[in-house]
Structure formats: structure tokens, C-alpha cells
Design an enzyme around this catalytic site. Structure first.
Site, PDB file in Angstrom:
ATOM      1  N   SER A 246      52.569  13.125  16.411  1.00  0.00           N
ATOM      2  CA  SER A 246      52.048  11.780  16.168  1.00  0.00           C
ATOM      3  C   SER A 246      53.225  10.827  16.019  1.00  0.00           C
ATOM      4  O   SER A 246      54.374  11.247  15.946  1.00  0.00           O
ATOM      5  CB  SER A 246      51.229  11.779  14.875  1.00  0.00           C
ATOM      6  OG  SER A 246      52.105  11.993  13.783  1.00  0.00           O
ATOM      7  N   LYS A 247      52.916   9.545  15.947  1.00  0.00           N
ATOM      8  CA  LYS A 247      53.962   8.525  15.780  1.00  0.00           C
ATOM      9  C   LYS A 247      54.851   8.838  14.589  1.00  0.00           C
ATOM     10  O   LYS A 247      56.069   8.781  14.661  1.00  0.00           O
ATOM     11  CB  LYS A 247      53.306   7.159  15.569  1.00  0.00           C
ATOM     12  CG  LYS A 247      52.858   6.518  16.869  1.00  0.00           C
ATOM     13  CD  LYS A 247      53.499   5.160  17.041  1.00  0.00           C
ATOM     14  CE  LYS A 247      53.454   4.718  18.473  1.00  0.00           C
ATOM     15  NZ  LYS A 247      52.173   4.173  18.894  1.00  0.00           N
TER      16      LYS A 247
END
Ligand code: GLU
Length: 477
Positions: A246-247
Site C-alpha cells: 500500500s502507499k
């Protein structure tokens, strides 16, 4: 003699160059460089809605910044649509493909039925063996056909993958894929095969999310009687917790790593170890990577992204870097840090010289260029400095008295060089029965506004006599 190796990196410009794409590019680049071959770049811009110029720019910039150069000009997939169409037509003419007039309603019904039976949707081949008359009738009803591959019905499709090993699909699970849509646009599956063939690609190295595509694409190669390139499907990169990246974990565009102050050499070293190993070696110069890279040593399990490891590697390469190179590397980072524009504006020749002088001490303590800039902020600080909380505490708890006692001695110095300053302060420490640190801490707090900095004598020299004394007087009050 075996063919020269040709690899390619084939990003879709629907988003920026992310960390997984950068690793794929690196592996392709290394493999080509290792074997004296070529790495080509193909921009897969056939999705006209989602492809953007900005993304193309970011991909080219990101690769260039990472030092991953490609051979020849970038190839744009959309520009080759006529060629893709011609191949589909040739397959049609050779009986390897056929026109399918199934309507959206019919396809929906197939989808519904598959769902009800709990299996994936498969086109049932209802137009495989129709007569010319039936096709003409469909045309007369205004239907526009897609062109589908006449895929083998029995047997298996096999991919001998250099990373995954031998992977096989039962052909009754692979339906007749669409090569050309009814509006005449080629599908991704067709375009990739035609381009890889025409570009002379010998090795397809990409993420293992494309493994099923590899089976489909193999069928197209076989239908055309073309040599299937060697394939290597490399495992995905996961977050440190094993979940999808994820980010927060680092699924960012390469430009974000640049802005966070990582060096390309460190990022390359970090990326090469994401999925590939060479004994227990962790540090690789670019030459070493090229010499050692081998698809055989790409693991089959997903790699996990680890920011701490990237930071440590970056710190390593910063300590090794030439001071002037580090100074050059901070320019593109400055716009991304607080107050960076002011610093950039002040960075004239004299400030550059000061920064270079402080660099040996600064780079020892910094893991990223952002930290390097932080460490150098004292150079650009305006008087009177506002000490941070830790520095203020040092000054409040006896530091001010130390400064007051030291000031007259420092003011009396005729020379302002490292040896003189060190001898003076050491002598004062001895005379007053204090440790050197007890004097250095308040000096540091006053000169830099921080509790940590490069060596205190370096700070004195870099700031110069007038500025140093003025900062000490500011805080001694
Ligand atoms: N354009 C595809 C992607 O960005 C890659 C296709 C390929 O490597 O064959 O995922």
C-alpha cells in the site's frame, strides 16, 4: 551462436512509475547488460482513456533518474495498431482465427451461467465453425464481429518459466480470446505478442501477475508459428506485513523516493535485492550487480518492502559519496522540504563552500538527503536562532553560564582554525574540571539551535569567526 539477448520494459502510462515497475525495469536492464544485449522500452499506451502524457513523462524521468537507460527510441504501442490489425487479419486468413458475432446479451448469458455453476466465464466457441452464409447473415443483421483466436481445444499450454518453472494450463480452461475488437482496435494480448515478436524480444521479464497472460500469449505465438520468447515472471512486492503493498508501505511513484532524499544508487541496490539474491551479499555496486545478476537466483516467494533497509543502504551510499556529488544531489530535493526554497535562494558560492566544508560531518549522520539538508539548516539560520526544545533545555540548564565563561576566551583568539579552537576549548574544560561534552553541548545549542550537529569545531570553522561569536552572544544573554 545464440541470439543476442533482447529484453524490454513495457509500462502502461496509466500511472507513474511505481516501485514494482522500477524493479521490473531494473531486472530487465541488468539481464540485458549482463549478457551484452539490449533493453528496449515500450510504452503500452493503447488504453487511450487512461494513458496520459504526464505519466509517460514520469516514467521516462524515473527511469533516467534511476540510471536505467534503454536502447534505441521508446516504442509507442498505440502507433503500431495497424500492424496489430494486419496480424489479426493474417491469422483470420490462415484459419487460425475467426470472426465471432456473439452479441453482448449472449456473452452476458454465458457469464451468468458460469457464475451459477461457480466457474470462471469461458466463451463457448459458438462461432468457431460457422459457414460463410451464417456470417453474412449476421453482417446483414448489422452485427460487427470481433476476431477471436482459434485456440487449441485439447491438450495443454505450457510455459517454461525461468523463475516459476514449468507451468501448464489445460486448454479446456482457456477460451478463444479476442484479438481484435469489433471497432477494429487490437487487444492488449495481441499487441504485446506482435510487439515482442517484431522487436526481437528474447526474454520477457515481468511481474507474475502476468503469468496467465503468458499462457494466452503463448497460444498466439504458436498460432503464428513464431518462437515464444523465454519468460521470467517475478513475484510481487508485498508490504512488510505480507499484505498487498500500500502507499503507507512504499507503493509510491519513483519521484516520491527522489523527493524523500534517496540516491538512485541506493534504490537500485535496494531493488535488486527485492526478490533476487547472490549468496548473502547485500551491497552491490552497479558493476557488481551486472556481473552477478541471474534469473536463476530470483526467488519464487514475494519480496517484502522494508523502508528501514532502504534507509540503511542509502546512509551507506551517502557516506561513500563525494561531497560535491551530494551537494549536487540536494538541488532536486530542496523544493520538497520545508523552507527549501529559501535555502535554494541563499545557496550562492560562499554558502556552497560552507556546506561542502561541513559535508564530511553532516553525511556521517544523515540517512537521506532530506536529513542531510536538516543537518545543514544551521548554516542558513537567521540570527537570533530559535533553539529547538532539546537545545533550549541545554541552554537553560547551565548552558548559558558556560557560554558566558567561554566567550571572552574565544573573542580573544587571533586565529580561527580547527586546531586553535579545539586547544582553547579543551584547555577550558581542563581548567574548570569539566568534560569536553559539557562545553560542547551548549556551544552546539547556541551555534546550531540543535542538540546534534557535525563536530563542534567544524561548526565553528564553517560558520566563521564573526557569525559564531554573534550566535554565542545571542544565546549568552
Ligand atoms: N503493460 C503491462 C503492465 O504495465 C506490462 C506488459 C508486459 O510486460 O508484458 O503491467
Amino acid at each position: 551462436m545464440p541470439d543476442a539477448i533482447v529484453t524490454r520494459f513495457a509500462p502502461s502510462p496509466t500511472g507513474f512509475l511505481h516501485i514494482g515497475g522500477a524493479r521490473t525495469a531494473l531486472f530487465n536492464w541488468l539481464y540485458a547488460r549482463r549478457h551484452g544485449g539490449k533493453m528496449l522500452l515500450r510504452i503500452e499506451d493503447t488504453d487511450r482513456e487512461r494513458s496520459t502524457e504526464a505519466a509517460i513523462g514520469a516514467i521516462l524521468d524515473g527511469l533516467t533518474w534511476l540510471g536505467l537507460d534503454w536502447d534505441g527510441d521508446a516504442i509507442y504501442q498505440f502507433a503500431r495498431a495497424d500492424r496489430h490489425r494486419a496480424v489479426a487479419e493474417a491469422m483470420l486468413a490462415g484459419g487460425r482465427a475467426y470472426k465471432c458475432y456473439a452479441t453482448p446479451e449472449e456473452l452476458d448469458a454465458m457469464r451468468e451461467q458460469a457464475k451459477a455453476e461457480g466457474r470462471p466465464m469461458r466463451y463457448d466457441g459458438r462461432w468457431r465453425d460457422r459457414t460463410d452464409a451464417e456470417r453474412a447473415a449476421a453482417e446483414a443483421r448489422g452485427l460487427r464481429p470481433v476476431i477471436r483466436l482459434r485456440a487449441p481445444l485439447a491438450g495443454e499450454t505450457i510455459v517454461e518459466d525461468l523463475v516459476q518453472g514449468r507451468v501448464s494450463w489445460s486448454n479446456d480452461n482457456l477460451d478463444d480470446l479476442v484479438l481484435l475488437r469489433s471497432d477494429g482496435t487490437p487487444t492488449y494480448m495481441l499487441a504485446v505478442v506482435v510487439d515482442d515478436h517484431d522487436m526481437g524480444v528474447t526474454h520477457v521479464i515481468r511481474g507474475d501477475d502476468h503469468l496467465t497472460n503468458a499462457a494466452r500469449q503463448t497460444q498466439i505465438y504458436e498460432a503464428m508459428g513464431w518462437k515464444v520468447p523465454a519468460m521470467a515472471h517475478i513475484p510481487m512486492i508485498l508490504g512488510p506485513d505480507g499484505a498487498k503493498l500500500s502507499k503507507r508501505h512504499g507503493a509510491l511513484g519513483i519521484e516520491a523516493y527522489r523527493a524523500m532524499g534517496y540516491l538512485p544508487v541506493a534504490l537500485r541496490n535496494y531493488l535488486v535485492r527485492l526478490g533476487w539474491s547472490h549468496g548473502d551479499q547485500e551491497i552491490f555496486s552497479t558493476e557488481e550487480m551486472i556481473a552477478a545478476f541471474d534469473l536463476r537466483n530470483v526467488g519464487r516467494s514475494p519480496a517484502r518492502f522494508d523502508f528501514a533497509k532502504l534507509e540503511n543502504l542509502n546512509g551507506h551510499y551517502m557516506r561513500q559519496a563525494a561531497d560535491a556529488d551530494l551537494l549536487a544531489a540536494i538541488a532536486p530535493v530542496l523544493p520538497h522540504v520545508e523552507g527549501g526554497e529559501r535555502i535554494a535562494g541563499m545557496l550562492d558560492d560562499s554558502m556552497r563552500a560552507k556546506w561542502l566544508q561541513a559535508m564530511p560531518g553532516l553525511k556521517e549522520r544523515a540517512k537521506t538527503l532530506v536529513e542531510l539538508i536538516d543537518g545543514a539548516r544551521f548554516l542558513f539560520a537567521e540570527r537570533p536562532l530559535v533553539p529547538d526544545a532539546k537545545a533550549a533545555e541545554i541552554l537553560d540548564k547551565g548552558g548559558r553560564a558556560v557560554l558566558k565563561a567561554l566567550l571572552p576566551r574565544l573573542e580573544a583568539l587571533a586565529d580561527w582554525d580547527l586546531a586553535t579552537l579545539e586547544a582553547t576549548i579543551r584547555a577550558e574544560a581542563e581548567a574548570t574540571g569539566q568534560k569536553l561534552g559539557a562545553l560542547a553541548q551548549p556551544l552546539r545549542a547556541a551555534l546550531t539551535g540543535r542538540a546534534t550537529s557535525p563536530g563542534i569545531f567544524d561548526v565553528f570553522v564553517v560558520l566563521g569567526r564573526a557569525e559564531s561569536l554573534a550566535r554565542l552572544r545571542d544565546q549568552a544573554r
